[in-house]
Design an enzyme around this catalytic site. Sequence first.
Site, PDB file in Angstrom:
ATOM      1  N   TYR A 138      47.120  16.603   0.143  1.00 40.95           N
ATOM      2  CA  TYR A 138      48.201  15.613   0.067  1.00 40.95           C
ATOM      3  C   TYR A 138      49.541  16.251  -0.295  1.00 40.95           C
ATOM      4  O   TYR A 138      50.588  15.649  -0.091  1.00 40.95           O
ATOM      5  CB  TYR A 138      47.873  14.517  -0.957  1.00 40.95           C
ATOM      6  CG  TYR A 138      46.707  13.622  -0.574  1.00 40.95           C
ATOM      7  CD1 TYR A 138      46.223  13.587   0.726  1.00 40.95           C
ATOM      8  CD2 TYR A 138      46.112  12.801  -1.517  1.00 40.95           C
ATOM      9  CE1 TYR A 138      45.155  12.771   1.078  1.00 40.95           C
ATOM     10  CE2 TYR A 138      45.046  11.973  -1.173  1.00 40.95           C
ATOM     11  CZ  TYR A 138      44.572  11.960   0.127  1.00 40.95           C
ATOM     12  OH  TYR A 138      43.528  11.148   0.463  1.00 40.95           O
ATOM     13  N   LYS A 189      33.318  20.993  -0.529  1.00 34.26           N
ATOM     14  CA  LYS A 189      32.817  21.212   0.826  1.00 34.26           C
ATOM     15  C   LYS A 189      32.789  22.726   1.040  1.00 34.26           C
ATOM     16  O   LYS A 189      33.407  23.279   1.962  1.00 34.26           O
ATOM     17  CB  LYS A 189      33.758  20.496   1.821  1.00 34.26           C
ATOM     18  CG  LYS A 189      33.284  20.454   3.240  1.00 34.26           C
ATOM     19  CD  LYS A 189      32.177  19.464   3.508  1.00 34.26           C
ATOM     20  CE  LYS A 189      31.752  19.518   4.956  1.00 34.26           C
ATOM     21  NZ  LYS A 189      30.454  18.862   5.218  1.00 34.26           N
ATOM     22  N   ASP A 221      29.938  15.214   1.748  1.00 34.42           N
ATOM     23  CA  ASP A 221      29.247  14.287   2.660  1.00 34.42           C
ATOM     24  C   ASP A 221      27.959  13.772   2.024  1.00 34.42           C
ATOM     25  O   ASP A 221      27.623  12.590   2.109  1.00 34.42           O
ATOM     26  CB  ASP A 221      28.994  14.944   4.034  1.00 34.42           C
ATOM     27  CG  ASP A 221      28.515  16.382   3.937  1.00 34.42           C
ATOM     28  OD1 ASP A 221      28.619  16.989   2.847  1.00 34.42           O
ATOM     29  OD2 ASP A 221      28.026  16.922   4.945  1.00 34.42           O
ATOM     30  N   ASP A 245      39.763  10.527  -3.675  1.00 30.37           N
ATOM     31  CA  ASP A 245      40.386   9.302  -3.161  1.00 30.37           C
ATOM     32  C   ASP A 245      39.326   8.454  -2.462  1.00 30.37           C
ATOM     33  O   ASP A 245      39.163   7.259  -2.723  1.00 30.37           O
ATOM     34  CB  ASP A 245      41.500   9.720  -2.175  1.00 30.37           C
ATOM     35  CG  ASP A 245      42.372   8.563  -1.729  1.00 30.37           C
ATOM     36  OD1 ASP A 245      42.158   7.432  -2.199  1.00 30.37           O
ATOM     37  OD2 ASP A 245      43.262   8.795  -0.901  1.00 30.37           O
ATOM     38  N   ASP A 249      36.965   5.064  -4.120  1.00 28.35           N
ATOM     39  CA  ASP A 249      37.009   3.738  -3.482  1.00 28.35           C
ATOM     40  C   ASP A 249      35.605   3.280  -3.094  1.00 28.35           C
ATOM     41  O   ASP A 249      35.260   2.112  -3.237  1.00 28.35           O
ATOM     42  CB  ASP A 249      37.891   3.769  -2.227  1.00 28.35           C
ATOM     43  CG  ASP A 249      39.305   3.276  -2.516  1.00 28.35           C
ATOM     44  OD1 ASP A 249      39.689   3.281  -3.704  1.00 28.35           O
ATOM     45  OD2 ASP A 249      40.010   2.895  -1.569  1.00 28.35           O
TER      46      ASP A 249
END
Length: 354
Positions: A138, A189, A221, A245, A249
């Site tokens: 980001y 990852k 994942d 993020d 959620d």
Amino acid sequence: MKILILPGDGIGPEIVGQAVRVLEKFKAEGVPIELSHGLLGGAAHDAHGHPYPEVTQQQARAADAILLGCVGGPQYDTLPRAVRPEQGLLGIRKDLKLFANLRPAMLYPELAASSSLKPEVVAGLDIMIIRELTGDIYFGQPRGRRTNAAGEDEGFDTMHYAKSEVERIAHVGFRTAMKRNKKLCSVDKANVLDTSILWREVVTEIGKQYPEVQLSHMYVDNAAMQLVRAPKQFDVIVTGNIFGDILSDEASMLAGSIGMLPSASLDASNKGLYEPIHGSAPDIAGQNKANPIATVLSLAMMMRYSFSREDLAQRIETGVRKVLASGARTGDIALPGEAVIGTKAMGDALVAAV
Ligand code: NAD
């Protein structure tokens, strides 16, 4: 306790109003609370032409902790990006160097039926997701749009973490785990990304300073899958900005309603910005329908993390449980057929129960 109140936009003033009543109750009992009020987001743009104006910056820097409602609304969607309400939120996080975002996902037994998962999978769920907030893809440079050698338009971003950024969020993860069940899962990852290989090395190294914490690593994942398969296997999860993020959620849905979940964003010395995870809910703003519980629970986090007042944090959390046990429900957490009360009545119940 110098606390800055930033109600923000939409339902913000209604829900923050109820949390302020709880603070006023503590103050009346002699807790040394000093309140100030300010503007952020669309409300600040309306008054000062900027979502995080100079006056709010000064108030924010002077405060020990900040309680924020939420920002945004359809009336601001056509503003230039630099002055949109969300820029106020990004601006204050950056200005105050709030690099650690703590998001608990817990399911009160009284609300087990509102989760999208089977009650036996989620009943008693209590996990904490720690998301790094100021680095990663980001914020990494370079980023942008360009025309490639073949003449085609492309967009590109850079995933980036410096060792020191991973170290400080890893410490937050381990310290939080020490206060809970001493289990930390670091999510990355590392099978694909160099950034993640560094992340895993650094977290493992920092882990040597916390021999009591059981550290595990999981690919993002798999973590996304495990969160809906068997979420109770987790205690504390620590991860980077983009993975956090998305996972936080996802985890919030396990808890039934977005109106129930608080969050904290902390700097290196536990100064913090506390806010519900939901947005400004323009569809119900000004209608006395919003659930103020996420905001009131954000206050509990403030008492715990910025002021080390575990006693006050527990009074708030126990109060919320009592209110839920009594059957009080705003529309978002009511099952079909259950009686619904408004924001103000929920506030009355919370203030009485705390
Ligand atoms: P939202 O979270 O505002 O609303 C999603 C749904 O949940 C709506 O149906 C809303 O009525 C409901 N809801 C949310 N909070 C509730 C509460 N406390 N009680 C009862 N119901 C509640 O998300 P959205 O609709 O995607 O976004 C609306 C605006 O909020 C946008 O401008 C967005 O940019 C902004 N937003 C702000 C934040 C923030 O301030 N941190 C976060 C997300 C979205």
